[in-house]
Motif scaffolding. Sequence first.
Motif, PDB file in Angstrom:
ATOM      1  N   GLU A  57      51.429  10.098  33.670  1.00  0.00           N
ATOM      2  CA  GLU A  57      50.553   9.565  34.433  1.00  0.00           C
ATOM      3  C   GLU A  57      51.543   8.554  35.572  1.00  0.00           C
ATOM      4  OE1 GLU A  57      47.668  10.690  35.614  1.00  0.00           O
ATOM      5  OE2 GLU A  57      46.881  11.424  34.108  1.00  0.00           O
ATOM      6  N   ASP A  58      50.873   8.569  37.308  1.00  0.00           N
ATOM      7  CA  ASP A  58      51.351   7.776  37.919  1.00  0.00           C
ATOM      8  C   ASP A  58      50.854   6.382  37.327  1.00  0.00           C
ATOM      9  OD1 ASP A  58      50.781   6.538  40.995  1.00  0.00           O
ATOM     10  OD2 ASP A  58      52.645   7.747  41.390  1.00  0.00           O
ATOM     11  N   GLU A  59      51.590   5.585  38.083  1.00  0.00           N
ATOM     12  CA  GLU A  59      51.952   3.720  37.879  1.00  0.00           C
ATOM     13  C   GLU A  59      50.789   3.617  38.642  1.00  0.00           C
ATOM     14  OE1 GLU A  59      53.445   1.914  35.102  1.00  0.00           O
ATOM     15  OE2 GLU A  59      54.515   4.172  34.735  1.00  0.00           O
ATOM     16  N   ASP A  60      50.628   3.711  39.560  1.00  0.00           N
ATOM     17  CA  ASP A  60      49.374   2.678  40.293  1.00  0.00           C
ATOM     18  C   ASP A  60      48.163   3.428  39.480  1.00  0.00           C
ATOM     19  OD1 ASP A  60      51.069   2.016  42.081  1.00  0.00           O
ATOM     20  OD2 ASP A  60      50.560   3.673  43.628  1.00  0.00           O
ATOM     21  N   PHE A  61      47.292   5.066  39.332  1.00  0.00           N
ATOM     22  CA  PHE A  61      46.705   5.131  38.397  1.00  0.00           C
ATOM     23  C   PHE A  61      46.657   4.226  37.040  1.00  0.00           C
ATOM     24  CE2 PHE A  61      44.420   8.455  35.559  1.00  0.00           C
ATOM     25  CZ  PHE A  61      43.359   8.522  36.313  1.00  0.00           C
ATOM     26  N   LYS A  62      48.016   4.411  36.056  1.00  0.00           N
ATOM     27  CA  LYS A  62      47.631   3.312  35.646  1.00  0.00           C
ATOM     28  C   LYS A  62      47.383   2.242  35.575  1.00  0.00           C
ATOM     29  CE  LYS A  62      51.222   6.479  32.387  1.00  0.00           C
ATOM     30  NZ  LYS A  62      53.277   5.407  32.214  1.00  0.00           N
ATOM     31  N   GLN A  63      47.528   1.749  36.713  1.00  0.00           N
ATOM     32  CA  GLN A  63      47.717   0.335  36.626  1.00  0.00           C
ATOM     33  C   GLN A  63      45.940  -0.104  37.469  1.00  0.00           C
ATOM     34  OE1 GLN A  63      49.040  -2.473  36.176  1.00  0.00           O
ATOM     35  NE2 GLN A  63      47.391  -3.812  37.140  1.00  0.00           N
ATOM     36  N   GLN A  64      45.432   0.891  38.043  1.00  0.00           N
ATOM     37  CA  GLN A  64      43.957   1.362  38.242  1.00  0.00           C
ATOM     38  C   GLN A  64      42.927   1.614  36.981  1.00  0.00           C
ATOM     39  OE1 GLN A  64      41.858   4.624  39.538  1.00  0.00           O
ATOM     40  NE2 GLN A  64      42.108   4.445  42.071  1.00  0.00           N
ATOM     41  N   ASN A  65      43.689   2.360  36.181  1.00  0.00           N
ATOM     42  CA  ASN A  65      42.513   2.370  34.731  1.00  0.00           C
ATOM     43  C   ASN A  65      42.473   1.025  33.981  1.00  0.00           C
ATOM     44  OD1 ASN A  65      40.933   4.691  33.278  1.00  0.00           O
ATOM     45  ND2 ASN A  65      42.096   4.231  31.669  1.00  0.00           N
ATOM     46  N   LYS A  66      43.608   0.302  34.070  1.00  0.00           N
ATOM     47  CA  LYS A  66      44.256  -0.801  33.540  1.00  0.00           C
ATOM     48  C   LYS A  66      42.877  -1.899  33.958  1.00  0.00           C
ATOM     49  CE  LYS A  66      46.841  -4.286  32.060  1.00  0.00           C
ATOM     50  NZ  LYS A  66      48.162  -4.956  32.902  1.00  0.00           N
ATOM     51  N   GLN A  67      43.276  -1.992  35.407  1.00  0.00           N
ATOM     52  CA  GLN A  67      41.793  -2.993  36.290  1.00  0.00           C
ATOM     53  C   GLN A  67      40.312  -2.465  35.933  1.00  0.00           C
ATOM     54  OE1 GLN A  67      42.672  -2.658  39.774  1.00  0.00           O
ATOM     55  NE2 GLN A  67      45.032  -4.210  39.898  1.00  0.00           N
ATOM     56  N   LEU A  68      40.194  -0.887  35.785  1.00  0.00           N
ATOM     57  CA  LEU A  68      38.579  -0.402  35.469  1.00  0.00           C
ATOM     58  C   LEU A  68      38.190  -1.348  34.213  1.00  0.00           C
ATOM     59  CD1 LEU A  68      39.131   3.246  36.712  1.00  0.00           C
ATOM     60  CD2 LEU A  68      37.642   1.042  38.385  1.00  0.00           C
ATOM     61  N   LYS A  69      38.988  -0.563  33.184  1.00  0.00           N
ATOM     62  CA  LYS A  69      39.288  -0.999  31.593  1.00  0.00           C
ATOM     63  C   LYS A  69      38.600  -2.576  31.679  1.00  0.00           C
ATOM     64  CE  LYS A  69      40.998   2.465  29.084  1.00  0.00           C
ATOM     65  NZ  LYS A  69      42.644   2.830  27.949  1.00  0.00           N
ATOM     66  N   GLU A  70      39.430  -3.903  32.506  1.00  0.00           N
ATOM     67  CA  GLU A  70      39.097  -4.668  32.085  1.00  0.00           C
ATOM     68  C   GLU A  70      37.663  -6.207  32.888  1.00  0.00           C
ATOM     69  OE1 GLU A  70      42.354  -6.285  33.964  1.00  0.00           O
ATOM     70  OE2 GLU A  70      43.895  -6.396  31.882  1.00  0.00           O
ATOM     71  N   ALA A  71      37.207  -4.393  34.251  1.00  0.00           N
ATOM     72  CA  ALA A  71      36.317  -5.100  34.608  1.00  0.00           C
ATOM     73  C   ALA A  71      34.865  -4.500  33.718  1.00  0.00           C
ATOM     74  CB  ALA A  71      35.724  -4.319  36.273  1.00  0.00           C
ATOM     75  N   ILE A  72      35.184  -3.880  33.269  1.00  0.00           N
ATOM     76  CA  ILE A  72      33.344  -3.364  32.106  1.00  0.00           C
ATOM     77  C   ILE A  72      32.948  -5.013  31.292  1.00  0.00           C
ATOM     78  CG2 ILE A  72      32.274  -1.999  29.661  1.00  0.00           C
ATOM     79  CD1 ILE A  72      34.496  -0.130  31.039  1.00  0.00           C
ATOM     80  N   PRO A  73      31.776  -4.964  31.484  1.00  0.00           N
ATOM     81  CA  PRO A  73      30.424  -4.681  32.604  1.00  0.00           C
ATOM     82  C   PRO A  73      30.977  -4.994  33.738  1.00  0.00           C
ATOM     83  CG  PRO A  73      30.033  -6.070  31.256  1.00  0.00           C
ATOM     84  CD  PRO A  73      31.816  -6.479  30.464  1.00  0.00           C
ATOM     85  N   PHE A  74      30.822  -4.093  34.318  1.00  0.00           N
ATOM     86  CA  PHE A  74      31.106  -4.301  36.144  1.00  0.00           C
ATOM     87  C   PHE A  74      29.887  -5.110  36.470  1.00  0.00           C
ATOM     88  CE2 PHE A  74      32.097   0.301  34.755  1.00  0.00           C
ATOM     89  CZ  PHE A  74      33.333   0.157  35.982  1.00  0.00           C
ATOM     90  N   ALA A  75      30.480  -6.802  37.126  1.00  0.00           N
ATOM     91  CA  ALA A  75      29.539  -7.466  38.094  1.00  0.00           C
ATOM     92  C   ALA A  75      29.291  -6.847  39.219  1.00  0.00           C
ATOM     93  CB  ALA A  75      30.253  -8.369  37.765  1.00  0.00           C
ATOM     94  N   VAL A  76      28.301  -6.316  39.664  1.00  0.00           N
ATOM     95  CA  VAL A  76      27.932  -5.887  41.189  1.00  0.00           C
ATOM     96  C   VAL A  76      27.162  -7.384  41.913  1.00  0.00           C
ATOM     97  CG1 VAL A  76      29.188  -4.053  39.967  1.00  0.00           C
ATOM     98  CG2 VAL A  76      26.228  -4.225  40.194  1.00  0.00           C
ATOM     99  N   VAL A  77      27.363  -6.743  43.404  1.00  0.00           N
ATOM    100  CA  VAL A  77      26.649  -6.698  43.796  1.00  0.00           C
ATOM    101  C   VAL A  77      26.121  -5.735  45.164  1.00  0.00           C
ATOM    102  CG1 VAL A  77      25.578  -8.429  46.057  1.00  0.00           C
ATOM    103  CG2 VAL A  77      27.524  -8.923  44.721  1.00  0.00           C
ATOM    104  N   GLY A  78      25.213  -5.371  45.590  1.00  0.00           N
ATOM    105  CA  GLY A  78      24.563  -4.064  46.797  1.00  0.00           C
ATOM    106  C   GLY A  78      24.295  -4.808  47.708  1.00  0.00           C
ATOM    107  N   SER A  79      24.301  -3.920  48.716  1.00  0.00           N
ATOM    108  CA  SER A  79      23.678  -4.119  50.165  1.00  0.00           C
ATOM    109  C   SER A  79      24.187  -3.289  50.454  1.00  0.00           C
ATOM    110  CB  SER A  79      24.152  -5.488  50.282  1.00  0.00           C
ATOM    111  OG  SER A  79      23.609  -5.855  52.063  1.00  0.00           O
ATOM    112  N   THR A  80      22.921  -3.111  52.067  1.00  0.00           N
ATOM    113  CA  THR A  80      23.018  -1.591  52.839  1.00  0.00           C
ATOM    114  C   THR A  80      23.232  -1.838  54.330  1.00  0.00           C
ATOM    115  OG1 THR A  80      21.159  -0.873  53.056  1.00  0.00           O
ATOM    116  CG2 THR A  80      21.808   0.715  51.955  1.00  0.00           C
ATOM    117  N   GLN A  81      22.691  -3.446  54.670  1.00  0.00           N
ATOM    118  CA  GLN A  81      22.905  -3.967  55.889  1.00  0.00           C
ATOM    119  C   GLN A  81      24.270  -4.599  56.453  1.00  0.00           C
ATOM    120  OE1 GLN A  81      20.961  -8.520  55.869  1.00  0.00           O
ATOM    121  NE2 GLN A  81      21.444  -8.624  57.684  1.00  0.00           N
TER     122      GLN A  81
END
Length: 310
Positions: free
Chosen positions: A180-204
């Motif tokens: 796999e591409d190194e950028d994708f590997k890095q992205q996947n690592k960041q996603l794993k570390e982010a769980i549970p995702f801390a989110v904020v929502g807004s449409t403004q």
Amino acid sequence: MVVGESGLGKSTLINSLFLTDLYPERHIPDASEKIAQTVKIEASTVEIEERGVKLRLTVVDTPGFGDSISSQNCIEPIMDYIDQQYERYLQDESGLNRRHILDNRVHCCFYFVSPSGHGLKPLDIEFMRKVHHKINIVPVLGKSDMLTMTEIKKLKRKVLDQIDEAGIQIYRLPDCDDDEDEDFKQQNKQLKEAIPFAVVGSTQLIEVRGKKVRGRLYPWGVVEVENPEHCDFIKLRTMLITHMQDLQEVTHDLHYENFRAEKLAKSGKTPTGGVRASTVEKDKLLADKEVELKKMQEMLSKMQAQMQSK
């Protein structure tokens, strides 16, 4: 599917993810109405696009979850809905037209955790315990702008520890292949570390440094929804799009097969030989039906040819 108590920003996050207003006329019950509040199941079809990739999804909301004084009966309607979708798919799969099956199974469940508590509540643990073998659970910290970055890290660790202690299996992102591409590997690592995702929502839309951004305006500044330094909204959306195929495969190969095996076992078949025998008989029956259908089509074609020749 999105599940969680009222006031955690579920509807706002969904509207933010899909840039739409799915609930323009939703009634917010008052305290007296919540006493006898029951869980509703609301399904809506929406589209999401990321870097040219379009996904058409069905969003299932569960208003009323955890709102009533007694929360004992708020889990069953959700479990029934999940089982109904599996049952419908099983019936379609057993029919003749198996090439065009409409898949309405629940492939992912965003479970919202309150940022104001000290981790998971008993209802949170009870719900995840009952459904973790049926669906892919992705825990989400709603309204995370209520917390500092240090508090978010502490709460994330607490939630994951409680999940492990309870023996709950949440959705785990698959490991990347070596090629796999190194950028994708890095992205996947960041996603794993982010769980549970801390989110904020807004449409403004708010103007920040001469640029329009979606966010929440406070006296002390602006929380930008799509700023990775402010929350995990982008990571959650990326996970949903890049791993949708894996979510579907885990649902089909693991959760659906578990449901199918339980269904066959309850119908009087044994989990091993009985299931296999049942599958063989079913395949034979379908093959016979297809042969019979083919013969009828051939006879019809001959009759049409004879009528045209006359």
